[in-house]
Write an enzyme that holds these catalytic residues in place. Structure first.
Site, PDB file in Angstrom:
ATOM      1  N   GLU A  46      -7.501  -1.208   7.586  1.00 51.17           N
ATOM      2  CA  GLU A  46      -8.990  -1.082   7.543  1.00 51.17           C
ATOM      3  C   GLU A  46      -9.419  -2.320   8.532  1.00 51.17           C
ATOM      4  O   GLU A  46      -8.253  -3.071   9.353  1.00 51.17           O
ATOM      5  CB  GLU A  46      -9.312  -2.526   6.342  1.00 51.17           C
ATOM      6  CG  GLU A  46     -10.501  -3.217   6.324  1.00 51.17           C
ATOM      7  CD  GLU A  46     -11.366  -4.301   4.991  1.00 51.17           C
ATOM      8  OE1 GLU A  46     -10.033  -3.889   4.048  1.00 51.17           O
ATOM      9  OE2 GLU A  46     -12.329  -3.819   4.692  1.00 51.17           O
ATOM     10  N   ARG A 271       6.164  -4.823   1.186  1.00 53.43           N
ATOM     11  CA  ARG A 271       5.770  -5.407   2.336  1.00 53.43           C
ATOM     12  C   ARG A 271       6.576  -6.067   3.326  1.00 53.43           C
ATOM     13  O   ARG A 271       7.381  -6.976   2.379  1.00 53.43           O
ATOM     14  CB  ARG A 271       4.441  -6.269   1.889  1.00 53.43           C
ATOM     15  CG  ARG A 271       4.576  -7.448   1.581  1.00 53.43           C
ATOM     16  CD  ARG A 271       2.883  -7.377   1.435  1.00 53.43           C
ATOM     17  NE  ARG A 271       2.234  -7.994   2.372  1.00 53.43           N
ATOM     18  CZ  ARG A 271       0.552  -7.320   2.633  1.00 53.43           C
ATOM     19  NH1 ARG A 271       0.871  -6.492   2.000  1.00 53.43           N
ATOM     20  NH2 ARG A 271      -0.032  -8.254   3.923  1.00 53.43           N
ATOM     21  N   LYS A 281      -4.499 -11.385   6.864  1.00 56.12           N
ATOM     22  CA  LYS A 281      -5.520 -10.918   8.419  1.00 56.12           C
ATOM     23  C   LYS A 281      -6.735 -11.982   7.954  1.00 56.12           C
ATOM     24  O   LYS A 281      -6.987 -13.017   8.963  1.00 56.12           O
ATOM     25  CB  LYS A 281      -6.237  -9.512   8.552  1.00 56.12           C
ATOM     26  CG  LYS A 281      -4.889  -8.568   8.540  1.00 56.12           C
ATOM     27  CD  LYS A 281      -6.191  -7.314   9.141  1.00 56.12           C
ATOM     28  CE  LYS A 281      -6.117  -6.775   7.750  1.00 56.12           C
ATOM     29  NZ  LYS A 281      -6.602  -5.706   8.396  1.00 56.12           N
TER      30      LYS A 281
HETATM   31  P1  ATP Z   1      -3.247  -7.892   5.434  1.00 56.89           P
HETATM   32  O1  ATP Z   1      -2.745  -8.495   3.834  1.00 56.89           O
HETATM   33  O2  ATP Z   1      -2.681  -8.960   6.355  1.00 56.89           O
HETATM   34  O3  ATP Z   1      -4.826  -9.056   5.373  1.00 56.89           O
HETATM   35  P2  ATP Z   1      -4.352  -5.738   4.801  1.00 56.89           P
HETATM   36  O4  ATP Z   1      -2.792  -4.737   3.343  1.00 56.89           O
HETATM   37  O5  ATP Z   1      -5.372  -5.675   3.901  1.00 56.89           O
HETATM   38  O6  ATP Z   1      -3.189  -7.043   5.403  1.00 56.89           O
HETATM   39  P3  ATP Z   1      -4.506  -3.251   5.786  1.00 56.89           P
HETATM   40  O7  ATP Z   1      -5.250  -2.687   6.948  1.00 56.89           O
HETATM   41  O8  ATP Z   1      -5.306  -2.545   4.695  1.00 56.89           O
HETATM   42  O9  ATP Z   1      -4.710  -4.494   6.121  1.00 56.89           O
HETATM   43  O10 ATP Z   1      -2.794  -2.123   6.345  1.00 56.89           O
HETATM   44  C1  ATP Z   1      -2.979  -0.964   6.491  1.00 56.89           C
HETATM   45  C2  ATP Z   1      -1.398  -0.435   6.246  1.00 56.89           C
HETATM   46  O11 ATP Z   1      -0.724  -1.553   6.412  1.00 56.89           O
HETATM   47  C3  ATP Z   1      -1.293  -0.700   4.683  1.00 56.89           C
HETATM   48  O12 ATP Z   1      -1.216   0.323   4.111  1.00 56.89           O
HETATM   49  C4  ATP Z   1      -0.197  -1.560   4.051  1.00 56.89           C
HETATM   50  O13 ATP Z   1      -0.037  -1.104   3.254  1.00 56.89           O
HETATM   51  C5  ATP Z   1       0.520  -1.881   4.780  1.00 56.89           C
HETATM   52  N1  ATP Z   1       0.475  -3.334   5.707  1.00 56.89           N
HETATM   53  C6  ATP Z   1      -0.072  -4.668   5.868  1.00 56.89           C
HETATM   54  N2  ATP Z   1       0.567  -5.930   5.672  1.00 56.89           N
HETATM   55  C7  ATP Z   1       1.744  -5.233   4.917  1.00 56.89           C
HETATM   56  C8  ATP Z   1       2.891  -6.137   5.559  1.00 56.89           C
HETATM   57  N3  ATP Z   1       3.198  -7.287   6.076  1.00 56.89           N
HETATM   58  N4  ATP Z   1       4.492  -4.740   5.146  1.00 56.89           N
HETATM   59  C9  ATP Z   1       4.423  -3.539   5.562  1.00 56.89           C
HETATM   60  N5  ATP Z   1       2.816  -3.128   5.838  1.00 56.89           N
HETATM   61  C10 ATP Z   1       1.487  -3.498   5.162  1.00 56.89           C
HETATM   62 MG    MG Z   2      -5.716  -4.090   2.764  1.00 58.03          MG
END
Ligand code: ATP
Ligand code: MG
Length: 571
Positions: A46, A271, A281
């Site tokens: 995102e 994760r 984020k």
């Molecule tokens: P955050 O929790 O840091 O805000 P998010 O999951 O909201 O991250 P996205 O932009 O939705 O961020 O993530 C894009 C992809 O990266 C998704 O498929 C998510 O599952 C993966 N992702 C995010 N954080 C991690 C992590 N710590 N380890 C592995 N994959 C991750």
């Molecule tokens: Mg997300």
């Protein structure tokens, strides 16, 4: 031959066992022809912030699977929340993915490109009696949802005729209603044990400009009504997500089934969590906005741009992701594993140079005034192919303050009055005295050198235990050096004292700036981002933002496991 019996038999088995569960699933699907031999993954960020090392795990996994099995991987922006998303983030994410070494070819996708299709699908579900417009407020919707232990209650609008819902949905789209007054909801089951399935919201009213569609829409699909269908539209075969989406899988499957469209399969993995840092984020944004760090690329952050600025290489990050593997249970990796991956890479590629972080002036009394000689230094002691360079030597040099002690135990093998030490690539010097300032600090050390020991060995066979680095004072360049420590004091930043929050665990000493450091003259034209090992001090890069010719700035990417430790055990 000492080959263990059956080695060739077992190695094939081992190779299969070494495959992580997603690779095993892909291999099974390929063997069974599940998707006509296709492998198609996607990385779906995102654009509401910068990518971090956790995303790197997902990027390496998705692009890695595609590369390994001759498949394709899309970069897709899941951009359904216009109030949080910006072009700045889109561009930064593209740059980071490219920097990591991955290529999406012509498969740059945006969920917002599917807004028309998603709208049509929503209409289709309303017509089929599978979705309805609900007039409950957000607050009421929450109350009706129930809890983990109690079922929810049906919305009073649940049985509204499809015609009426269709009309209201069109008017929502036309902008007739203010934000938050109505939603479109899926008609599933308010008593479902999985709360995600309790008539989830599909669309909300949001009079907000979108970074790509501008003001074309004032209703936006929820992430859950978008993600699975986006995968379907792109004909993704293996839709790889982190574990927190496991609960959402039944909902994605429900939409796909009710719409009767191509069905990808979702698989969830754990994760990445790392000690002494955090990856949300939302929290990273807070650190940036509240000025706890200098920006998204602050070298202390786990963001990819921060790590890049710090001196991390794409190869180090990819190797790290490979090392930690892919599993189905959550765990926390120690930061030292990431640092180790960087050291392993930089040990191979970084040329060795001398940098004196905290200089102490040394006068070599018997070295002729005005004389300068060029000595040969190796660029990488284990890699002769990386060549040599000339380093100037003269009567006044700098050494590290820590390499001199007025009085020291026998096992201190560096410079002490009356004792002899080797200057790397140069001569043996013996300390004859020192000068202190009024504050009692040593400001100058006096030595004599032995001209017979040029190159670092004595013809009479006498040995010295210590070798230290140095720089010719008049030839050396002043540099700013930034030393970093963990961003948080605690391995788990959420482990707070009563009444405090994670901010209280920020490490006040995470950045130390040395403004009087010295580096060798060969670094005068060092390129921004260039990486070096300062012998005995660690791996450094030329700060890509602040360093300028004549005003060099170096970041310590990672400290060294001191390779000269064996001659310094008594430290
Ligand atoms: P955050 O929790 O840091 O805000 P998010 O999951 O909201 O991250 P996205 O932009 O939705 O961020 O993530 C894009 C992809 O990266 C998704 O498929 C998510 O599952 C993966 N992702 C995010 N954080 C991690 C992590 N710590 N380890 C592995 N994959 C991750
Ligand atoms: Mg997300």
């Amino acid at each position: 031959m000492n080959k263990p019996p059956n080695e060739s038999d077992t190695s094939a088995e081992d190779a299969t066992e070494r495959r992580h569960f997603i690779q095993q699933i892909v291999e099974k699907d390929l063997a069974e022809g599940t998707y006509d031999g296709r492998v198609h993954t996607r990385f779906p960020p995102e654009p509401n912030g910068y990518l971090h090392i956790g995303h790197a795990k997902s990027i390496c996994l998705n692009f890695g699977i595609a590369a390994q099995y001759n498949g394709l991987c899309n970069l897709r922006f899941d951009d359904t929340n216009p109030t949080k998303e910006e072009d700045e983030y889109v561009e930064a994410i593209k740059e980071d993915v490219r920097w990591l070494g991955f290529d999406w070819g012509d498969r740059l996708c945006y969920a917002s490109d599917y807004f028309d299709q998603l709208y049509d699908w929503a209409v289709q579900l309303i017509k089929a009696g599978k979705a309805y417009i609900c007039d409950l407020s957000a607050e009421e919707t929450r109350e009706y949802r129930g809890t983990l232990t109690e079922p929810g209650k049906n919305s009073p609008f649940r049985d509204r005729p499809a015609e009426e819902s269709l009309d209201l949905f069109a008017r929502m789209k036309a902008g007739e209603f203010p934000d938050g007054t109505r939603t479109l909801r899926a008609k599933i089951d308010m008593a479902a044990s999985n709360i995600t399935m309790r008539d989830p919201v599909m669309y909300r009213i949001l009079h907000a400009s979108h970074h790509r569609t501008g003001d074309a829409w004032c209703i936006y699909p929820m992430y859950d009504f978008t993600h699975g269908q986006s995968d379907s539209i792109e004909r993704i075969t293996h839709s790889i997500c982190t574990l927190e989406f496991e609960n959402h899988r039944p909902l994605y499957d429900w939409y796909i089934r009710e719409l009767g469209i191509y069905a990808p399969h979702q698989y969830e993995f754990a994760r990445l969590n790392l000690t002494f840092t955090m990856m949300s984020k939302r929290r990273l944004l807070k650190l940036v906005e509240d000025g706890h760090v200098s920006g998204w690329d602050d070298p202390r952050l786990p963001t990819l741009c921060g790590l890049r600025r710090r001196g991390y290489t794409p190869a180090a990050i990819r190797n790290f992701c490979e090392t930690i593997g892919v599993a189905k249970f959550n765990s926390t990796i120690h930061m030292s594993v990431l640092e180790g991956a960087l050291r392993d890479d930089l040990n191979e590629i970084a040329p060795r140079v001398s940098g004196v972080l905290r200089p102490l002036r040394v006068v070599i009394e018997n070295y002729p005034e005005g004389q300068v000689e060029q000595l040969t230094a190796q660029n990488h002691p284990q890699k002769p192919e990386m060549g040599t360079r000339q380093v100037p030597f003269s009567r006044v040099i700098y050494i590290e303050q820590a390499d001199f002690r007025e009085e020291a135990p026998k096992k201190f093998f560096r410079l002490v009055p009356g004792r002899e030490v080797r200057l790397r690539y140069a001569y043996f010097v013996k300390c004859t005295g020192f000068v202190k300032n009024d504050a009692g600090e040593v400001i100058e050390v006096r030595c004599t050198y032995d001209p017979e020991t040029r190159g670092g060995s004595a013809p009479d066979g006498r040995k010295v235990k210590g070798t230290i680095h140095w720089l010719s004072a008049e030839h050396s360049l002043r540099a700013e050096v930034r030393l970093y420590d963990h961003l948080f004091c605690k391995a788990d930043p959420d482990d707070c004292d009563e009444g405090k929050d994670w901010i209280s665990n920020l490490n006040p000493n995470s950045l130390e700036v040395l403004t009087e450091s010295r580096v060798e003259p060969s670094l005068a034209d060092a390129e921004p981002g260039a990486l070096y090992q300062f012998e005995r001090q660690g791996y450094f890069n030329v700060d890509p933002v602040d360093s300028k010719p004549g005003a060099l700035v170096f970041n310590r990417a990672v400290a060294l496991r001191d390779q000269w430790a064996k001659i310094e055990k008594g430290k």
